[in-house]
Design a protein around this motif. Sequence first.
Motif, PDB file in Angstrom:
ATOM      1  N   LEU B 255      34.709  54.175  38.706  1.00 22.72           N
ATOM      2  CA  LEU B 255      33.265  53.490  38.521  1.00 22.72           C
ATOM      3  C   LEU B 255      34.156  53.205  37.278  1.00 22.72           C
ATOM      4  O   LEU B 255      33.656  51.912  36.468  1.00 22.72           O
ATOM      5  N   GLY B 256      35.045  53.194  36.213  1.00 21.97           N
ATOM      6  CA  GLY B 256      35.537  53.198  35.368  1.00 21.97           C
ATOM      7  C   GLY B 256      36.214  51.682  35.141  1.00 21.97           C
ATOM      8  O   GLY B 256      35.650  51.004  34.670  1.00 21.97           O
ATOM      9  N   ASP B 257      36.680  50.867  36.223  1.00 21.60           N
ATOM     10  CA  ASP B 257      37.204  50.242  36.733  1.00 21.60           C
ATOM     11  C   ASP B 257      36.316  48.988  37.315  1.00 21.60           C
ATOM     12  O   ASP B 257      36.389  48.088  36.793  1.00 21.60           O
ATOM     13  N   LEU B 258      35.722  49.533  38.018  1.00 18.63           N
ATOM     14  CA  LEU B 258      34.431  49.389  38.273  1.00 18.63           C
ATOM     15  C   LEU B 258      33.977  48.699  37.381  1.00 18.63           C
ATOM     16  O   LEU B 258      33.359  46.774  37.049  1.00 18.63           O
ATOM     17  N   HIS B 259      33.535  49.191  36.260  1.00 18.60           N
ATOM     18  CA  HIS B 259      32.408  48.595  34.943  1.00 18.60           C
ATOM     19  C   HIS B 259      33.379  47.623  34.163  1.00 18.60           C
ATOM     20  O   HIS B 259      32.829  46.285  34.105  1.00 18.60           O
ATOM     21  N   VAL B 260      34.976  47.569  33.831  1.00 18.15           N
ATOM     22  CA  VAL B 260      35.210  46.368  33.400  1.00 18.15           C
ATOM     23  C   VAL B 260      35.526  45.036  34.603  1.00 18.15           C
ATOM     24  O   VAL B 260      35.538  44.067  33.778  1.00 18.15           O
ATOM     25  N   THR B 261      35.558  45.130  35.342  1.00 16.93           N
ATOM     26  CA  THR B 261      35.494  44.010  37.006  1.00 16.93           C
ATOM     27  C   THR B 261      34.301  43.470  37.053  1.00 16.93           C
ATOM     28  O   THR B 261      34.584  41.988  37.102  1.00 16.93           O
ATOM     29  N   VAL B 262      33.260  43.857  37.131  1.00 20.56           N
ATOM     30  CA  VAL B 262      32.119  43.158  37.057  1.00 20.56           C
ATOM     31  C   VAL B 262      31.392  42.799  35.520  1.00 20.56           C
ATOM     32  O   VAL B 262      31.743  42.987  35.206  1.00 20.56           O
ATOM     33  N   GLY B 263      31.773  41.489  35.896  1.00 18.06           N
ATOM     34  CA  GLY B 263      31.267  40.650  34.455  1.00 18.06           C
ATOM     35  C   GLY B 263      32.169  39.530  34.524  1.00 18.06           C
ATOM     36  O   GLY B 263      32.686  38.971  33.403  1.00 18.06           O
ATOM     37  N   GLY B 264      34.100  39.942  34.900  1.00 19.94           N
ATOM     38  CA  GLY B 264      35.019  39.682  34.264  1.00 19.94           C
ATOM     39  C   GLY B 264      35.599  39.155  35.636  1.00 19.94           C
ATOM     40  O   GLY B 264      36.143  40.613  36.079  1.00 19.94           O
ATOM     41  N   GLY B 265      35.957  38.209  35.455  1.00 19.94           N
ATOM     42  CA  GLY B 265      37.202  38.024  36.359  1.00 19.94           C
ATOM     43  C   GLY B 265      36.924  37.184  37.600  1.00 19.94           C
ATOM     44  O   GLY B 265      35.016  36.710  37.635  1.00 19.94           O
ATOM     45  N   ARG B 266      37.590  37.717  38.707  1.00 20.25           N
ATOM     46  CA  ARG B 266      37.478  35.943  39.530  1.00 20.25           C
ATOM     47  C   ARG B 266      36.319  36.990  40.614  1.00 20.25           C
ATOM     48  O   ARG B 266      35.722  36.102  41.927  1.00 20.25           O
ATOM     49  N   ASN B 267      36.756  38.233  41.316  1.00 23.11           N
ATOM     50  CA  ASN B 267      35.806  38.539  42.231  1.00 23.11           C
ATOM     51  C   ASN B 267      34.466  38.590  42.136  1.00 23.11           C
ATOM     52  O   ASN B 267      33.621  38.633  42.388  1.00 23.11           O
ATOM     53  N   SER B 268      34.131  38.881  40.261  1.00 26.93           N
ATOM     54  CA  SER B 268      32.975  39.121  39.804  1.00 26.93           C
ATOM     55  C   SER B 268      32.526  37.441  39.597  1.00 26.93           C
ATOM     56  O   SER B 268      31.299  37.271  39.961  1.00 26.93           O
ATOM     57  N   ARG B 269      33.097  36.187  39.491  1.00 27.91           N
ATOM     58  CA  ARG B 269      32.771  34.591  39.887  1.00 27.91           C
ATOM     59  C   ARG B 269      32.041  34.707  41.101  1.00 27.91           C
ATOM     60  O   ARG B 269      31.320  33.787  41.304  1.00 27.91           O
ATOM     61  N   LEU B 270      32.897  35.344  41.858  1.00 26.90           N
ATOM     62  CA  LEU B 270      31.823  35.005  43.310  1.00 26.90           C
ATOM     63  C   LEU B 270      31.139  35.396  43.677  1.00 26.90           C
ATOM     64  O   LEU B 270      29.683  35.055  44.345  1.00 26.90           O
ATOM     65  N   GLY B 271      31.025  36.982  43.047  1.00 23.60           N
ATOM     66  CA  GLY B 271      29.670  37.551  43.711  1.00 23.60           C
ATOM     67  C   GLY B 271      28.225  36.983  42.578  1.00 23.60           C
ATOM     68  O   GLY B 271      27.698  36.656  43.331  1.00 23.60           O
ATOM     69  N   HIS B 272      28.783  36.091  41.392  1.00 18.78           N
ATOM     70  CA  HIS B 272      27.901  35.239  40.562  1.00 18.78           C
ATOM     71  C   HIS B 272      27.478  34.216  41.593  1.00 18.78           C
ATOM     72  O   HIS B 272      26.051  33.662  41.744  1.00 18.78           O
ATOM     73  N   GLY B 273      28.347  33.274  42.330  1.00 18.91           N
ATOM     74  CA  GLY B 273      28.010  32.332  43.050  1.00 18.91           C
ATOM     75  C   GLY B 273      27.130  33.210  44.115  1.00 18.91           C
ATOM     76  O   GLY B 273      26.104  32.366  44.366  1.00 18.91           O
ATOM     77  N   LEU B 274      27.396  33.933  44.899  1.00 19.56           N
ATOM     78  CA  LEU B 274      26.472  34.898  46.004  1.00 19.56           C
ATOM     79  C   LEU B 274      25.495  35.373  45.401  1.00 19.56           C
ATOM     80  O   LEU B 274      24.516  35.039  46.455  1.00 19.56           O
ATOM     81  N   GLY B 275      25.076  35.907  44.247  1.00 18.39           N
ATOM     82  CA  GLY B 275      24.035  35.764  43.893  1.00 18.39           C
ATOM     83  C   GLY B 275      23.161  34.701  43.402  1.00 18.39           C
ATOM     84  O   GLY B 275      21.705  34.882  43.937  1.00 18.39           O
ATOM     85  N   GLY B 276      23.688  33.415  43.595  1.00 15.46           N
ATOM     86  CA  GLY B 276      22.823  31.966  43.596  1.00 15.46           C
ATOM     87  C   GLY B 276      22.902  31.999  45.036  1.00 15.46           C
ATOM     88  O   GLY B 276      22.122  31.152  45.395  1.00 15.46           O
ATOM     89  N   ASN B 277      22.790  32.841  45.957  1.00 16.70           N
ATOM     90  CA  ASN B 277      22.424  32.994  47.390  1.00 16.70           C
ATOM     91  C   ASN B 277      23.154  31.191  47.953  1.00 16.70           C
ATOM     92  O   ASN B 277      22.781  30.973  48.606  1.00 16.70           O
ATOM     93  N   ARG B 278      24.459  30.866  47.374  1.00 17.96           N
ATOM     94  CA  ARG B 278      25.702  30.006  47.453  1.00 17.96           C
ATOM     95  C   ARG B 278      26.514  30.765  49.073  1.00 17.96           C
ATOM     96  O   ARG B 278      26.498  32.088  49.518  1.00 17.96           O
ATOM     97  N   THR B 279      26.890  30.378  49.612  1.00 18.88           N
ATOM     98  CA  THR B 279      28.276  31.308  50.995  1.00 18.88           C
ATOM     99  C   THR B 279      29.281  31.060  50.307  1.00 18.88           C
ATOM    100  O   THR B 279      29.547  30.666  49.518  1.00 18.88           O
ATOM    101  N   VAL B 280      30.371  32.001  50.918  1.00 16.33           N
ATOM    102  CA  VAL B 280      30.925  32.078  50.841  1.00 16.33           C
ATOM    103  C   VAL B 280      32.420  31.320  50.432  1.00 16.33           C
ATOM    104  O   VAL B 280      32.639  31.183  49.369  1.00 16.33           O
TER     105      VAL B 280
END
Lengths: 342, 342
Positions: B255-280
Amino acid sequence: MATILILGAGVMGSALAVPASDNGHTVTLAGTPLDTQVITRLKEKGGVHPKLDKPLADTVTILDDREVTPEHAAAADFVIIGVSSPGIDWAVRRLNDLLRMRKPVAFVTKGLDRQGDRIVTYAETLPGLVPNIASFIGIGGPCIAKELSNRFPTLSIYASRDRVAAETAAGLMRTPYYRLAIAEDATGVEACAALKNFFAIGVSAMQTRYPDRTRADGQSKNPTAGAFNQAAQEMAALCEYIGGVRATAFDLAGLGDLHVTVGGGRNSRLGHGLGGNRTVPDVMSGELAGETVEGIDTARIVDALLRQVDDAATRFPLATAITRAVTGNGTLDFDFDRLFGW
Amino acid sequence: MATILILGAGVMGSALAVPASDNGHTVTLAGTPLDTQVITRLKEKGGVHPKLDKPLADTVTILDDREVTPEHAAAADFVIIGVSSPGIDWAVRRLNDLLRMRKPVAFVTKGLDRQGDRIVTYAETLPGLVPNIASFIGIGGPCIAKELSNRFPTLSIYASRDRVAAETAAGLMRTPYYRLAIAEDATGVEACAALKNFFAIGVSAMQTRYPDRTRADGQSKNPTAGAFNQAAQEMAALCEYIGGVRATAFDLAGLGDLHVTVGGGRNSRLGHGLGGNRTVPDVMSGELAGETVEGIDTARIVDALLRQVDDAATRFPLATAITRAVTGNGTLDFDFDRLFGW
C-alpha cells in the motif's frame, strides 16, 4: 420498502437520505437543534441543503427537532444517527426520549471514549446508555458526504456484532453507487473511524512540509506515502489495543477512510498548517477558527492510551508526534529518522 | 566504509548513489548500453544527470558499460541492479560476466515471471540464473527516485530470505532521509512491487472517471479511495497466491508504494487515459508513445494467474478489469456495483 429515520441533518445524515430515498424507502430526515437553518432551507419548495448544494428527493420528509415524536421512531425499521462527535450526548438523550421499543440504530458519529482507564469506542458505550438500541451498527469507510449525495461511487462498511443486523441495514441502504461491505468487528470499525481523523493530521502535514516546486500541486510524494504507510501500521496496532481486529485497519474503515481524509477536510487542513511548522493554536485560531476538528479530541484520548503502552514513543512515533503537538499546543515534531533504527 | 557497485544509471540506480555516497562509501555507478548519453553527461565536469537534474557527488566513479570489469565486481561488497524490467535479461548476462565470486546483489527491478504454470517473482528466478548471487535482496517501498536524490524523506524496504544480508545491505544504505525497513519475505516484496504498478493503472483511472469540478484538482475522492482500498485487498490476495505473505501487501512494498505510484508516473498516466474511457492502444500510441509502462507487462502475467483462480472475476474485479483492458486492447470496464453483492 422500509421506513428509515435519520436524526441529524448535517452533511452526512442528509447525504444518507439520498441512497435511502433512491431505494424507495420512506425516509424522514430530522434536524438537531443546531440544524434549524438547514431544516428551514430544506422545507422550502425546491429548497437545497446549504452544504450539499442540492435539494433532497420530494419523498423525504423533513422535520424540525421539535416535530419528531416517539411515533416517528416507532414507525421506523431502522434509525441512523447522523451527528458528529460533539453531538453524541445530545443523541443519547434524544434516542432515550424517542425509542419506546428496541430498534437497530446505525451511527456515523466517530470518536473514542473512556471507561475508567480503558479506551473504548461507541460500540462499547452507546448500547449501555441507550437500552433500546436493538443492535449497534457502526458506519465506516471512505465517504465524503457531498460525493455520496452526488451519487459518486462510494464504498462503506456497516459493522455490527449482530451480523444479521449489519446485513439487513446494508441491504436497505446499498445502491449501485453506494457499495456496502459488512463486518462483525464494530469495535475495530469504530476505532479506525476515529483514528483516521487523528492520523490524517500527521499524514497531511507531510504534504506541506517537504514542498516540491516542480510538481503542479507543489507536493513531494515520498514523505506523504511513507507517513501514510506508517499511519496504517500504527492505526492497526492501536485498533488491536482498543479491542478491534488488526485487519480492520487495513480495509475500508482504516486505510480506505484515511486515504479520503488526507488532503480534504478539517483534519487535513490542520495538518497542512502543522506541516508549515505552525502550532496547533495558531492554525486553530486562524483558518480553522470556530471549526470542530475531530482529530483533536481523538488526540487527547490517544495520548491517554499511549501512556498505557510501553515504549510508546518508539512504537508509535507518528501518533506520539501528533498527540504532543495537540496536548502541548506546539508544532508537529515528527522526523522520519525515528523510523527503523539506525 | 564499503565499496558499492551500481549497474544501471537510470533514475533509480543513479538516485541510490546519493545515500550510498552520503554514507561515505566508495561508489561506482555503471551505465548499461542504453545509458550512454547519461554516462557521457555525468562524466563531464559538474555534469548533471539529465533526468535527476543534478550532479552526483564527486566521489562517485562513473563508468560506461564497456569500462566495467570483473575487477570492479570483485572489489564490491555489495552490488545493486538498477535496471527496469525490460533490462533484466541484460542484467543476468552482465552479472554472469562480471561476478567471479559470490556477492550480495540487490535489485530495484520489478516484475513477475513464469516457471512453467507457476507465476513467480525475481526472488525465485534470478538466484538460479546467476549462481554467484550470494543473497538476493529485493528493494521495495514508496520511492520516487528524483525525490530520493533530493534527499526528501523516503521509506523503503530491503527484503531477503537471508535476514542478515538484508540487514547488512540496509545498514550500508540507510541515511537520516533514506529510512529502510527489512523483511524476510522477498517473494512478497517482489510480488507487491510488480503488482502495485498494475493496480495503479486501475486506481488512477478512478481519478479521472468521476470528475468533480468543484475541487481544485478536478478529482472526486470517494471513488479513488474505494479503488485504492480494493487494490490493496486484491494485491494482498494475489501476493499470497504468488507465495508471499499477506501482510507484506499492507505495508511499504504494497500500500505504501501503491500510494506513491497513483497520481504520478507512467502507469498512472495510462490509468488517467483509461479513466476517460479511452482504450489501452489509444493511450499507448498517444501521450505514452515510446514509453515502457511496466504495469502492462505485469497485466499479462496477472491475466495468466487469474485464469488459475476459481471465480476470479468475482474475487478480483479490479484486477480482472485491468487485465481485460490490456489483453483485449480495450477500455477499462470496471464498475463499483460489482463489489459487495446486492
